[in-house]
Design a protein around this motif. Structure first.
Motif, PDB file in Angstrom:
ATOM      1  N   PHE A  74      33.429  41.882  25.874  1.00 59.60           N
ATOM      2  CA  PHE A  74      34.163  41.108  26.774  1.00 59.60           C
ATOM      3  C   PHE A  74      35.745  41.381  27.171  1.00 59.60           C
ATOM      4  O   PHE A  74      36.235  41.768  26.549  1.00 59.60           O
ATOM      5  CB  PHE A  74      34.102  39.656  26.352  1.00 59.60           C
ATOM      6  N   VAL A  75      35.886  41.383  28.545  1.00 60.72           N
ATOM      7  CA  VAL A  75      37.321  41.682  29.164  1.00 60.72           C
ATOM      8  C   VAL A  75      37.658  40.595  29.954  1.00 60.72           C
ATOM      9  O   VAL A  75      36.774  39.968  30.823  1.00 60.72           O
ATOM     10  CB  VAL A  75      37.399  42.894  29.986  1.00 60.72           C
ATOM     11  N   ARG A  76      39.040  40.265  29.941  1.00 61.93           N
ATOM     12  CA  ARG A  76      39.514  39.110  30.821  1.00 61.93           C
ATOM     13  C   ARG A  76      40.265  39.325  32.067  1.00 61.93           C
ATOM     14  O   ARG A  76      41.028  40.458  32.140  1.00 61.93           O
ATOM     15  CB  ARG A  76      40.174  38.283  29.795  1.00 61.93           C
ATOM     16  N   GLN A  77      40.106  38.618  33.206  1.00 57.97           N
ATOM     17  CA  GLN A  77      40.643  38.987  34.288  1.00 57.97           C
ATOM     18  C   GLN A  77      41.797  37.603  34.493  1.00 57.97           C
ATOM     19  O   GLN A  77      41.128  36.487  34.977  1.00 57.97           O
ATOM     20  CB  GLN A  77      39.701  39.113  35.564  1.00 57.97           C
ATOM     21  N   GLU A  78      42.965  37.934  34.303  1.00 58.75           N
ATOM     22  CA  GLU A  78      43.701  36.728  34.189  1.00 58.75           C
ATOM     23  C   GLU A  78      45.190  37.352  34.931  1.00 58.75           C
ATOM     24  O   GLU A  78      45.834  38.133  34.219  1.00 58.75           O
ATOM     25  CB  GLU A  78      44.135  36.303  32.982  1.00 58.75           C
ATOM     26  N   PRO A  79      45.322  37.019  36.220  1.00 54.45           N
ATOM     27  CA  PRO A  79      44.836  35.889  37.029  1.00 54.45           C
ATOM     28  C   PRO A  79      43.904  36.744  37.889  1.00 54.45           C
ATOM     29  O   PRO A  79      43.465  37.771  37.705  1.00 54.45           O
ATOM     30  CB  PRO A  79      46.095  35.504  38.164  1.00 54.45           C
ATOM     31  N   GLN A  80      43.084  35.883  38.587  1.00 60.40           N
ATOM     32  CA  GLN A  80      41.826  36.429  39.442  1.00 60.40           C
ATOM     33  C   GLN A  80      42.253  36.927  40.794  1.00 60.40           C
ATOM     34  O   GLN A  80      42.798  35.994  41.614  1.00 60.40           O
ATOM     35  CB  GLN A  80      40.888  35.424  39.678  1.00 60.40           C
ATOM     36  N   LEU A  81      42.258  38.311  41.058  1.00 58.44           N
ATOM     37  CA  LEU A  81      42.922  38.871  42.204  1.00 58.44           C
ATOM     38  C   LEU A  81      41.894  39.510  42.949  1.00 58.44           C
ATOM     39  O   LEU A  81      42.222  40.639  43.727  1.00 58.44           O
ATOM     40  CB  LEU A  81      44.284  39.737  42.040  1.00 58.44           C
ATOM     41  N   GLY A  82      40.793  39.129  43.069  1.00 57.62           N
ATOM     42  CA  GLY A  82      39.710  39.852  43.648  1.00 57.62           C
ATOM     43  C   GLY A  82      38.673  40.561  42.846  1.00 57.62           C
ATOM     44  O   GLY A  82      38.789  40.753  41.629  1.00 57.62           O
ATOM     45  N   THR A  83      37.470  40.974  43.601  1.00 60.63           N
ATOM     46  CA  THR A  83      36.379  41.622  42.703  1.00 60.63           C
ATOM     47  C   THR A  83      36.868  42.899  42.073  1.00 60.63           C
ATOM     48  O   THR A  83      36.548  43.459  41.196  1.00 60.63           O
ATOM     49  CB  THR A  83      35.432  41.731  43.710  1.00 60.63           C
ATOM     50  N   GLY A  84      37.760  43.634  42.991  1.00 66.65           N
ATOM     51  CA  GLY A  84      38.269  45.185  42.623  1.00 66.65           C
ATOM     52  C   GLY A  84      39.407  44.914  41.401  1.00 66.65           C
ATOM     53  O   GLY A  84      38.979  45.778  40.587  1.00 66.65           O
ATOM     54  N   HIS A  85      40.003  43.822  41.445  1.00 65.45           N
ATOM     55  CA  HIS A  85      40.947  43.610  40.268  1.00 65.45           C
ATOM     56  C   HIS A  85      39.972  43.322  39.093  1.00 65.45           C
ATOM     57  O   HIS A  85      40.357  43.691  37.943  1.00 65.45           O
ATOM     58  CB  HIS A  85      41.855  42.403  40.609  1.00 65.45           C
ATOM     59  N   ALA A  86      38.895  42.514  39.206  1.00 63.30           N
ATOM     60  CA  ALA A  86      37.984  42.181  38.214  1.00 63.30           C
ATOM     61  C   ALA A  86      37.475  43.641  37.601  1.00 63.30           C
ATOM     62  O   ALA A  86      37.565  43.592  36.225  1.00 63.30           O
ATOM     63  CB  ALA A  86      36.835  41.357  38.757  1.00 63.30           C
ATOM     64  N   VAL A  87      36.787  44.398  38.327  1.00 62.04           N
ATOM     65  CA  VAL A  87      36.434  45.842  37.597  1.00 62.04           C
ATOM     66  C   VAL A  87      37.170  46.579  37.033  1.00 62.04           C
ATOM     67  O   VAL A  87      37.141  47.087  36.215  1.00 62.04           O
ATOM     68  CB  VAL A  87      35.274  46.251  38.760  1.00 62.04           C
ATOM     69  N   GLN A  88      38.720  46.633  37.700  1.00 67.73           N
ATOM     70  CA  GLN A  88      39.702  47.388  37.165  1.00 67.73           C
ATOM     71  C   GLN A  88      39.743  46.941  35.551  1.00 67.73           C
ATOM     72  O   GLN A  88      40.440  47.705  34.885  1.00 67.73           O
ATOM     73  CB  GLN A  88      40.912  47.150  37.712  1.00 67.73           C
TER      74      GLN A  88
END
Length: 464
Positions: A74-88
């Motif tokens: 599990f990795v976290r995306q915080e804040p949520q800045l788009g799908t590309g940012h999520a996969v980064q």
């Protein structure tokens, strides 16, 4: 070539108007994200990365409990800045080689064959996109092809698309497969120069073309595989679509459904021949129905094995939970009966209206036809268990068993205080409360002597 899977599950789901993370909303009785992870398990990936964000702790704990043996990270995306940012956010845990398959946690009905076809289309060399043609593509990124319609030139997000681009019907589903080494490079080059100020994963298409990497598309077998959920209305629509598919498969096998539109399967259902299922029935967990079984209207059956020729009358609730419930051939259950975990019934057992059975065995031909409770009991063959009778199996601290021998007759309104044994052929007089064993073949009565009091008057209400 090794396979890594990345599942995006960080979104809040504002339109769901719920405190629950969107991917934990249930479809067919299971969280949407759970459907996706179950599907990917057959792909034998070396690594599965789930990107969480909103409600991260709740999402992670739920999936860890459900998939304890899966290779999940599990990795976290915080804040949520788009799908590309999520996969980064997944880049640090991804290997440098192999293929990365990217799926959506809120698109629960993707099939393993479709996911594998996307991986095969990538082949470790190309960027493969999962696309589909929709009559109403509103909200989806549009696929822009060259003048011959062969090469994918770009994906344009709906909110950034021109009117001409919004007229296109082919859309990107949010799922792709790419060589991991190339994907990492493309992700490092993303920027947020767009209307939303977000990092779009779709921008990697233009990067792939700049780098001379082929961009190909694969499509699913059915539209239902790629329908995402963003609102309660969409979730309800997808639920009915899913249930229609399940109903269709059962009817192809010969199961007779009174109304396929009023049928819910939230697990697995195995049916023999000549099975009849009336309206508004719900099947959860693992359920097996034997040849000729008949399920009445408005029944809920969970984790149970129902034998051949069994009739389950309307409004019956069978909940096997972890211990399961087994109902022997030819038995009659209900209406308004409740079978709880550990209930094991032999052949031709009768359980009537408002009878509850829990953690008990009932041998062939035993009957409890009205208003009764059997908990932690072993009931012999041909026992007749009277209306209103109960086993008092709990002393406030521990559970105790009741043993009832073959051919015992128990009158109405009896209380059997466990631990207790009723010998074979015993008869228990109605209204008896027993705290001691009853011998074989004898009548046992334990109740106060009946008296009538002359001159007694019923109390009168005082008028004020």
């Amino acid at each position: 070539m090794s396979l890594s899977i990345v599942i995006m599950a960080a979104g809040k789901g504002t339109r769901m108007k719920s405190a629950r993370p969107k991917v934990l909303h249930k479809l067919a009785g299971r969280p949407m994200l759970s459907h996706v992870i179950s599907t990917t398990s057959s792909l034998k990936a070396a690594l599965e990365v789930v990107i969480t964000g909103h409600g991260a702790e709740q999402v992670e704990s739920s999936m860890k409990a459900a998939f304890a043996d899966a290779p999940l990270k599990f990795v976290r995306q915080e804040p949520q800045l788009g799908t590309g940012h999520a996969v980064q956010q997944a880049v640090p845990v991804l290997p440098d080689e192999g293929i990365t398959l990217i799926l959506n946690g809120d698109t629960p009905l993707i099939e393993a064959a479709t996911a594998q076809a996307l991986v095969d289309a990538c082949a470790g060399e190309k960027l493969a996109l999962l696309t589909i043609n929709l009559d109403d593509p509103t909200g989806y990124g549009r696929i822009v092809r060259d003048g011959w319609g062969e090469q994918v030139l770009a994906i344009v997000e709906h909110k950034d698309a021109t009117e001409t681009q919004r007229a296109l019907k082919e859309v990107y589903t949010g799922m792709m497969a790419a060589p991991t080494r190339l994907l990492k490079g493309w992700l490092s080059r993303l920027n947020n120069n767009n209307a939303q100020g977000e990092y779009y994963l779709t921008d990697v298409v233009a990067m792939a073309r700049e780098d001379g990497v082929g961009v190909v598309a694969a499509q699913p077998r059915d539209e239902v595989e790629v329908l995402g959920v963003n609102s309660p209305a969409q979730l309800a629509d997808l639920e009915r679509r899913f249930q229609a598919v399940q109903a269709g498969k059962l009817m192809e096998q010969g199961v007779r459904l009174a109304d396929p539109a009023r049928f819910d399967l939230r697990g697995t259902l195995q049916c023999g021949s000549d099975v009849d299922i009336d309206v508004n029935c719900v099947f959860e967990g693992s359920v097996t129905l034997g040849d000729g079984a008949q399920i009445g209207a408005n029944c809920v059956i969970r984790n149970a094995v129902i034998g051949a020729g069994v009739v389950v009358h309307p409004f019956t609730h069978i909940d096997g939970d972890k211990d399961g419930v087994r109902v022997g051939d030819g038995s009659l259950i209900g209406p308004f009966a409740r079978l709880r975990p550990g209930a094991t019934l032999g052949r031709e057992v009768h359980i009537g209206n408002f009878v509850e059975v829990k953690n008990s065995t009932m041998a062939d031909g035993a009957k409890a036809n009205h208003l009764a409770y059997l908990g932690d009991a072993d009931v012999g063959e041909r026992v007749n268990y009277g209306a209103g009778s109960i086993t008092a199996n709990y002393d406030g601290a521990n559970k105790h068993r009741t043993v009832i021998g073959n051919d015992v007759h128990i009158g109405s309104n009896c209380v059997l205080i466990a631990p207790i044994t009723l010998g074979a052929g015993a008869t228990i007089g109605g209204g008896s409360t027993l705290s001691k064993d009853a011998p074989e073949g004898q009548l046992t009565v334990a109740r106060a002597k009946q008296v009538s009091l002359s001159g007694w008057q019923r109390p009168q209400k005082i008028k004020r």
